[in-house]
Design an enzyme around this catalytic site. Structure first.
Site, short mmCIF file in Angstrom:
data_model
loop_
_atom_site.label_atom_id
_atom_site.label_comp_id
_atom_site.label_asym_id
_atom_site.label_seq_id
_atom_site.Cartn_x
_atom_site.Cartn_y
_atom_site.Cartn_z
N LYS A 162 0.84 -1.20 0.00
CA LYS A 162 0.00 0.00 0.00
C LYS A 162 0.88 1.25 0.00
O LYS A 162 1.99 1.26 0.53
CB LYS A 162 -0.89 -0.04 1.25
CG LYS A 162 -1.94 1.03 1.35
CD LYS A 162 -2.80 0.79 2.59
CE LYS A 162 -3.86 1.84 2.80
NZ LYS A 162 -4.69 1.53 4.00
N SER A 237 -9.35 1.77 2.85
CA SER A 237 -8.38 2.58 2.14
C SER A 237 -7.31 1.76 1.40
O SER A 237 -6.56 2.32 0.61
CB SER A 237 -7.69 3.53 3.12
OG SER A 237 -6.98 2.81 4.13
N SER A 238 -7.25 0.45 1.63
CA SER A 238 -6.30 -0.38 0.89
C SER A 238 -6.91 -0.82 -0.44
O SER A 238 -6.78 -1.98 -0.85
CB SER A 238 -5.89 -1.60 1.72
OG SER A 238 -5.45 -1.23 3.01
N GLY A 259 -10.41 1.08 10.15
CA GLY A 259 -11.86 1.06 10.29
C GLY A 259 -12.49 0.04 9.34
O GLY A 259 -13.69 0.03 9.13
N SER A 261 -10.12 -0.99 6.55
CA SER A 261 -9.38 -0.64 5.34
C SER A 261 -8.68 -1.80 4.65
O SER A 261 -8.28 -1.68 3.49
CB SER A 261 -8.35 0.45 5.64
OG SER A 261 -9.00 1.63 6.03
#
Length: 598
Positions: A162, A237-238, A259, A261
């Protein structure tokens, strides 16, 4: 303001601003020149113009650097492809992790051939999904000494990482302009250990702006797409990792999760992912825009096509090298015995957490998985997450945004705000008194929205923050007490899905209750794809009312429409530091689902 209406000094300065040297000017110099050109209003105009030019320059730099790395990767692949056929490369990327590592260890495949096969595939996937931000050409140098790592568990395995995972000499932008041109001085601990285990990090992947969002778009690199449906987000988010692995361009990836991700993109893209207990794997050397927040903890973990790959990665990382490089990581090697156990499990479960009603496909996939596990001889006991509404607002939202979102807002103030993040941060920008006032006004009409808005106000003092931390501890012990009372081994829950339509993630932070809860509690949690959305699921979605019937519930329906054929997952949870048991549970689910499909 018309240019011809300005005085001569102002016109002269405006012409000067148009020179390319403006891109390198010091703000103090600009202020002095602007002051001589006509006063405050003109100064503001000039400063805004200058800031706009700086933003554009940083975005161009980031994109140029990415494009250059793509071109160099293509050249490397072209040079190597003269000795390998397309069918050979296709065969390599089709191998499972078990098959690939076996052939690498026995020497029937070379690390060079495997790396270039995956580079070629990643380039192909990126053209379709826009998921890569930087190809790590140092991987070519790593090949020269790869035989020194032949005994490593990941010898010759290409790994994607990432964007915020530190790699020496490369930016970890977090999707914000302020982190462009700020390359890591050293590899982070995880990258160092991966290399020592023979793995070859070869590409960085996309993220949402600021990371605190579960879409995958930012002003630097744009929007990533879902490999199963280009009209859907891969999650975040990943999200770049989810897209690249789901599209076949990587066999193993490293993501982070604060959260959901890791878990959300894994669910949206139809792959497996594990969020370990925070600091079971070292966080040293990762980039973040909101460091210091301690209520809801981040973790770094693996993402892959199957559970065995996740387990192999954990086994490789949980070694002496990691414990020496980061002494804050508990020296707990991977417990293979627990992972391979066949003991029947006592499984807690809930179908609806009481906060976000699961979608029809989430509900059906959960019930089918529960039934498979019951048939296999496992025992189920109903479990209800205690005080879920309180936990989400007073502990999760108020904890993550304890500073009233000041840090997150500060990270995006020097650049454009991405459309995926904008609706999320609009309420964050309101004054604290107004957030509190609107929360009171909205409470009788939309209690969930009112409480969420009140949570974004954060804490009022250091003493208030300490009280909030105490409340998190108390809630965690209350949750674990109920777990122990029911004598549960693990917990099965629905998993958020299927993949959303674009531009809904920032409007639906309410849907994160199934994932964020286990960051708050700091429990390991992983996801396994178990089904696909059916036409019947889609039809039932139109009558979905939700637990509250508020605008959040209505938006949830819109976000999920047109998803027939997309993957749906379940979530497996264990107590802190029991990653091996969590993975064992995930593997059981995976095997039962495979047997059902035969």
């Amino acid at each position: 303001m018309k240019e011809h209406s300005l005085g001569y000094p102002a016109r002269f300065f405006l012409t000067f601003l148009r020179w390319k040297t403006i891109k390198k000017m010091d703000p103090t110099c600009i202020s002095v020149l602007a002051a001589t050109a006509g006063g405050g209003a003109l100064l503001l105009f000039f400063m805004r113009y200058c800031n706009s030019q700086r933003m554009k320059l940083k975005i161009r730099k980031a994109r140029s650097r990415r494009d250059a790395s793509l071109q160099q990767a293509e050249q490397v692949v072209q040079q190597f492809s003269t000795t390998k056929s397309d069918s050979e490369n296709a065969h390599i990327v089709s191998l499972s992790m078990t098959e690939l590592t076996k052939r690498l260890q026995e020497g029937s495949l070379s690390p060079r051939a495997v790396l270039h096969a995956y580079m070629e595939k990643a380039l192909e996937v990126n053209k379709r999904l826009n998921c890569a931000t930087d190809f790590l050409l140092e991987s070519q140098q790593q090949l020269l000494n790869i035989e020194n790592c032949r005994g490593g568990l990941l010898y010759g395995v290409p790994v994607s990482i990432k964007d915020n995972v530190g790699y020496k000499g490369h930016d970890s932008t977090c999707g914000v302009l302020g982190k462009v041109d700020d390359p890591a001085e050293d590899d982070c601990v995880v990258v160092t250990v991966l290399k020592r285990q023979g793995a070859i990090p070869f590409v960085k992947t996309n993220i949402p702006q600021g990371l605190l969002n579960y879409d995958c778009s930012n002003p630097l690199y744009g929007q990533s797409l879902n490999p199963r449906n280009l009209q859907k987000t891969p999650g975040g988010s990943s999200g770049g990792e989810g897209a690249l692995i789901g599209g076949g361009g990587s066999i193993l990836g490293i993501g982070t999760d604060i959260g959901g991700s890791i878990r959300i993109p894994s669910s949206f893209c139809g792959i497996c992912g594990l969020k370990p207990t925070s600091n079971r794997i070292s966080l040293r050397g990762l980039s973040s825009v909101c460091r210091g927040q301690k209520s809801v903890l981040s973790a770094i973990g693996p993402m892959a096509r199957d559970v065995d790959s996740l387990a192999l990665c954990m086994k490789a990382l949980l070694c002496e090298d990691m414990f020496v490089l980061d002494p804050t990581v508990p020296p707990m090697p991977f417990n293979e015995k627990v992972y391979l156990s066949t003991k029947r499990l006592r499984i807690g479960y809930y179908e609806n957490d009481g906060y976000q009603m699961p979608s029809p496909s989430m509900k059906r996939a959960f019930r089918e998985t529960k039934e498979l596990l019951e048939r296999a001889g496992h025992t189920f006991v109903p479990f209800t997450p205690p005080q879920i509404v309180y936990a989400m607002h007073e502990l999760v939202v108020k904890g993550i945004l304890a500073d009233g979102a000041e840090t997150l807002l500060g990270s995006v103030k020097d650049g454009p705000v991405d459309p995926c993040l904008l609706p999320q941060i609009i309420p964050y920008r309101l004054p604290r008194w107004l957030k509190k006032t609107l929360s009171v006004i909205l409470r009788p009409i939309f209690p969930r929205i009112a409480a969420s808005l009140g949570g974004t106000a954060g804490v009022s003092s250091v003493a208030d923050l300490w009280r909030q931390h105490t409340s998190v501890e108390d809630y965690t012990y209350e949750f674990m007490s109920e777990w122990r009372r029911l004598k549960m081994d693990v917990l099965l829950t629905p998993m958020l899905g299927p993949a959303y339509n674009f531009n809904y993630c920032g409007k639906l932070t309410s849907a994160l209750s199934y994932t964020t809860l286990y960051n708050l509690l700091n429990f390991p949690a992983g996801v396994v794809p178990v089904s696909m959305v059916t036409a019947d699921d889609e039809a039932q979605l139109e009558s979905h009312k939700g637990n509250f019937g508020d605008p959040f519930d209505k938006l949830f329906v819109k976000a999920l429409r047109d998803a027939v054929g997309l993957p749906v997952a379940v979530q497996c949870v264990a107590l802190p530091w029991q990653e091996e048991l969590c993975l064992r549970f995930m593997r059981e689910v995976e095997q039962l689902v495979k047997e059902r499909r035969k």
